[in-house]
Each structure stands twice: as structure tokens, then as C-alpha cells.
Write an enzyme that holds these catalytic residues in place. Structure first.
Site, mmCIF file in Angstrom:
data_model
loop_
_atom_site.group_PDB
_atom_site.id
_atom_site.type_symbol
_atom_site.label_atom_id
_atom_site.label_comp_id
_atom_site.label_asym_id
_atom_site.label_seq_id
_atom_site.Cartn_x
_atom_site.Cartn_y
_atom_site.Cartn_z
ATOM 1 N N ARG A 108 0.414 -5.225 13.569
ATOM 2 C CA ARG A 108 1.304 -6.178 13.160
ATOM 3 C C ARG A 108 2.722 -5.884 12.590
ATOM 4 O O ARG A 108 2.652 -5.135 11.577
ATOM 5 C CB ARG A 108 0.668 -7.107 11.988
ATOM 6 C CG ARG A 108 1.097 -8.497 11.931
ATOM 7 C CD ARG A 108 0.395 -9.241 10.901
ATOM 8 N NE ARG A 108 -0.918 -9.588 11.661
ATOM 9 C CZ ARG A 108 -0.936 -10.615 12.341
ATOM 10 N NH1 ARG A 108 0.014 -11.364 12.964
ATOM 11 N NH2 ARG A 108 -2.225 -10.839 13.246
ATOM 12 N N THR A 112 8.283 -9.159 11.240
ATOM 13 C CA THR A 112 8.300 -10.470 11.860
ATOM 14 C C THR A 112 6.726 -11.143 11.777
ATOM 15 O O THR A 112 6.561 -12.196 12.214
ATOM 16 C CB THR A 112 8.300 -9.974 13.401
ATOM 17 O OG1 THR A 112 7.404 -9.137 14.008
ATOM 18 C CG2 THR A 112 9.882 -9.463 13.603
ATOM 19 N N ASP A 204 -14.642 -5.065 6.840
ATOM 20 C CA ASP A 204 -13.611 -4.596 7.617
ATOM 21 C C ASP A 204 -14.603 -3.834 8.814
ATOM 22 O O ASP A 204 -15.199 -2.924 8.339
ATOM 23 C CB ASP A 204 -12.655 -3.614 7.074
ATOM 24 C CG ASP A 204 -11.554 -3.303 8.186
ATOM 25 O OD1 ASP A 204 -12.121 -2.457 9.061
ATOM 26 O OD2 ASP A 204 -10.490 -3.200 8.039
ATOM 27 N N ASP A 207 -13.799 0.104 9.277
ATOM 28 C CA ASP A 207 -13.929 0.745 8.048
ATOM 29 C C ASP A 207 -15.608 0.995 8.187
ATOM 30 O O ASP A 207 -15.750 2.148 7.819
ATOM 31 C CB ASP A 207 -13.510 0.294 6.921
ATOM 32 C CG ASP A 207 -12.120 0.296 6.780
ATOM 33 O OD1 ASP A 207 -11.339 1.086 7.257
ATOM 34 O OD2 ASP A 207 -11.409 -0.629 5.778
#
Length: 213
Positions: A108, A112, A204, A207
Site C-alpha cells: 500500500r 496515496t 495477522d 505473522d
């Protein structure tokens, strides 16, 4: 068994639901977590492939000749989203051993906030195959929608999205951007927290699969 709701297929089989509970448990270690992700993916593969076409052939058993059915020569490409999607590949390959495997990586952009493709490698003639995109989590749906679009930009038209846990928001985003793409998952959770983690979710996935946290 699955529940079908607006092009979303939610797996309600007892074995899958049992394993999802173990995946959600924060006390499940990385080794067990990886094994569970693989097992759930393998079980989900049965339903994901339920529309694969069959053709009739004649074989000879030790007793007699008979007509039976086998899969047609259907091309299938698995595309895990790096890195967590890698944990789903082996389970899928146990059911679809002839599938080819591509990879797609996104990040990402800090300014933006939009997903940016940093890696995409698909097998030759992927546009002629059914592509199954793999990612354990479908949270906001932003990266998932972008990944699907990147794959479509390479000429692929037949795509399925397979995840373990989805959020309502993520499902709605995929439906809005790609109404032609069916979603297969084991659970749909209602909420996202301020960090865009699915609640209650399972944390996550990357992870927990790779033991990096």
C-alpha cells in the site's frame, strides 16, 4: 456443506468450523497454525472445484469393463497473494495436483493509500485457465480487489477468490468491484478495527504462519 449467499460460499462443515476455532485461538503456535491453514485449504478445495467438468471414459477393472467419469483437461492456476497466501497453496495442491502456481505481491502506497503491484508472475496462458486467488484474510477488500484487477489486466476472465476469514466490508468491496468473482470462505466476521484487522478474526495471518511476530 456450504451456505450460498449472493455469490458468497460459506463453508459450514463441522471439520472446517472446528479447525477455524483453533486458528482463531491466540495460543495456537506457528507450527500448528500453518498445518491448520493447509488442512482447511485442502478441505475447502473440494467445494471450490465442485463445478469442474467431467467426461466419460471406458476402463477395465480387475472384474470387468465399465464406463466411468474423470476430470476433463481443465487448466487451473493457483495465485497466492504474498505472503500469507503461500500458506494455502500446499493444501490446494493436494486436491488439485496438476494446478500451476503463480504469485502476486502488493503493497500500500504510503501517500496515496492505494495498492501497488510489486510482483506478478503467472504461468504461460493463464488467461486460458481458471484462476483461484488465495489469501487467508479478506479485510477491507482494497488489496483483494486490486489483485483481481491486476490479474484481469493480464487477460484472465475466470477467477475465484478463496479465503479463510472475510469481513462484511471486504465481501461488499469485491462484489462492488468484481461482481463476476465468487467468494469462498469459512467465516464472515462483522467488524474491522481501527487498524483494519478483522474482528474477531485471527490476527495477522502472515505473522502467525511464518512466526514473525
Amino acid at each position: 456443506m456450504i451456505d450460498e449467499q449472493d455469490n458468497v460460499y460459506i463453508f459450514n462443515h463441522p471439520m472446517i468450523q472446528h479447525k477455524i476455532s483453533l486458528l482463531r485461538d491466540k495460543n495456537t503456535n506457528s507450527k500448528s497454525f500453518r498445518e491448520l491453514v493447509e488442512e482447511v485449504s485442502m478441505l475447502m478445495a473440494y467445494e471450490v472445484t465442485k463445478d469442474f467438468p467431467l467426461t466419460e471414459i471406458e476402463i477395465e477393472t480387475p472384474i470387468a469393463k465399465t464406463k466411468t467419469k474423470v476430470l476433463t483437461d481443465k487448466k487451473v492456476t493457483l495465485v497466492p497473494i504474498l505472503r500469507a497466501g503461500l500458506g494455502m497453496v500446499e493444501g490446494m495442491l493436494k486436491i488439485i495436483p496438476t494446478a500451476r502456481v503463480g504469485h502476486i505481491g502488493l503493497y500500500r502506497d504510503h501517500d496515496t493509500k492505494q495498492p501497488v503491484e510489486y510482483y506478478c508472475k503467472l504461468p504461460a496462458n493463464a488467461d486460458e485457465s481458471e484462476v483461484i486467488v488465495l489469501d487467508p484474510m479478506l479485510a477491507t477488500g482494497g488489496s483483494g480487489s486490486a489483485a483481481i484487477q491486476f490479474i484481469k489486466d493480464r487477460g484472465v476472465k475466470n477467477i475465484k477468490w478463496v479465503c479463510i476469514i472475510a469481513s462484511v466490508e471486504g465481501v461488499e468491496r469485491i462484489h462492488k468491484d468484481h461482481p463476476d468473482v465468487p467468494i469462498f470462505c469459512a467465516a464472515v466476521d462483522q467488524d474491522l478495527n481501527e487498524n483494519a484487522y478483522i474482528v474477531p478474526g485471527l490476527g495477522d495471518a502472515g505473522d502467525r504462519i511464518f512466526g514473525t511476530k
